[in-house]
Design a protein around this motif. Structure first.
Motif, PDB file in Angstrom:
ATOM      1  N   VAL A 180       8.927  -3.826  -7.628  1.00 28.47           N
ATOM      2  CA  VAL A 180       8.600  -3.270  -6.310  1.00 28.47           C
ATOM      3  C   VAL A 180       7.327  -2.449  -6.480  1.00 28.47           C
ATOM      4  CG1 VAL A 180       9.312  -1.694  -4.474  1.00 28.47           C
ATOM      5  CG2 VAL A 180      10.992  -3.216  -5.556  1.00 28.47           C
ATOM      6  N   ALA A 181       6.304  -2.700  -5.653  1.00 31.35           N
ATOM      7  CA  ALA A 181       5.013  -2.031  -5.815  1.00 31.35           C
ATOM      8  C   ALA A 181       4.594  -1.308  -4.542  1.00 31.35           C
ATOM      9  CB  ALA A 181       3.942  -3.047  -6.220  1.00 31.35           C
ATOM     10  N   VAL A 182       3.938  -0.156  -4.719  1.00 29.38           N
ATOM     11  CA  VAL A 182       3.484   0.655  -3.598  1.00 29.38           C
ATOM     12  C   VAL A 182       2.037   1.085  -3.845  1.00 29.38           C
ATOM     13  CG1 VAL A 182       3.819   2.801  -2.301  1.00 29.38           C
ATOM     14  CG2 VAL A 182       5.804   1.523  -3.138  1.00 29.38           C
ATOM     15  N   ARG A 183       1.198   0.924  -2.828  1.00 31.84           N
ATOM     16  CA  ARG A 183      -0.210   1.328  -2.933  1.00 31.84           C
ATOM     17  C   ARG A 183      -0.374   2.813  -2.669  1.00 31.84           C
ATOM     18  NH1 ARG A 183       0.267  -3.686  -1.171  1.00 31.84           N
ATOM     19  NH2 ARG A 183      -1.200  -5.300  -1.851  1.00 31.84           N
ATOM     20  N   THR A 184      -1.303   3.432  -3.416  1.00 32.55           N
ATOM     21  CA  THR A 184      -1.582   4.870  -3.268  1.00 32.55           C
ATOM     22  C   THR A 184      -3.099   5.061  -3.154  1.00 32.55           C
ATOM     23  OG1 THR A 184      -1.724   5.204  -5.659  1.00 32.55           O
ATOM     24  CG2 THR A 184       0.447   5.426  -4.638  1.00 32.55           C
TER      25      THR A 184
END
Length: 208
Positions: A180-184
């Motif tokens: 699971v990936a999240v952009r910052t």
């Protein structure tokens, strides 16, 4: 939080995700003599920055708070790792040196926080650079190496990356199925941290 299904391994990009500036813009390996002391949130004073030439490497406020909470056992069973595609061997050296000087809590360096939960001397969770066997493509090198070194499958991983110089999140989710990936894009904030934890929980709460 204890009711959530937490990832076994949270993987952080470094440049513009946990800290600034980007390592490729720097030219001097930081030394402990270049440390800058300041307030570590509500936890007293410590090394909040380290000079590299005229620039100062420092953690984003949200990233500092998240690493503090992790080290203080707010997320039991979780461990952390780094996946950074620092452009040059010098940039990788600067990044590793910075991790050994910056403090998350008084007397506790960033490197020591990343070592929490691993056996003494283990460094397989720190993958920085693009010198072979690493490359600029984290999905094809950093993540397979992390999986092999840590023994954590992709389904146990949550990944944060600024994605300012390429869609690392998209590539990892596509080619390392289960992550699971999240952009910052503006540096890791507590809001994005919680977004990631919720997204992971929603995907895997019925699996474990």
């Amino acid at each position: 939080m204890n009711l959530m299904t937490l990832p076994l391994l949270v993987v952080f990009d470094l440049d513009q995700c946990l800290w600034s500036p980007e390592m490729y813009t720097l030219s001097v390996v930081p030394q402990t003599s270049c440390a800058q002391i300041g307030a570590l949130g509500e936890h007293g004073e410590g090394v909040v920055g380290v000079r590299s030439g005229r620039e100062v490497v420092s953690l984003f406020p949200g990233a500092l708070k998240i690493l503090q909470d992790f080290y203080l056992d707010k997320y039991p069973g979780m461990r952390i790792a780094a996946a950074s595609s620092a452009d040059t061997p010098l940039a990788a050296r600067i990044g590793k040196a910075s991790m050994g000087i910056l403090e998350v809590l008084p007397g506790v360096t960033m490197r020591e926080v990343f070592a929490k939960g691993w056996e003494d001397g283990f460094e397989g969770n720190i993958q920085i650079g693009r010198t072979p066997p690493l490359s600029s493509d984290k999905a094809s090198t950093h993540f397979p190496i992390l999986r092999q070194a840590t023994g954590v499958e992709y389904e146990g991983m949550l990944f944060f990356d600024d994605c300012l110089w390429g869609d690392h999140c998209g590539k990892v989710e596509k080619n390392c199925a289960g992550v699971v990936a999240v952009r910052t894009p503006d540096g890791l904030s507590e809001k994005e941290w919680m977004q990631g934890l919720r997204a992971y929980n929603e995907k895997y709460s019925q699996v474990r």
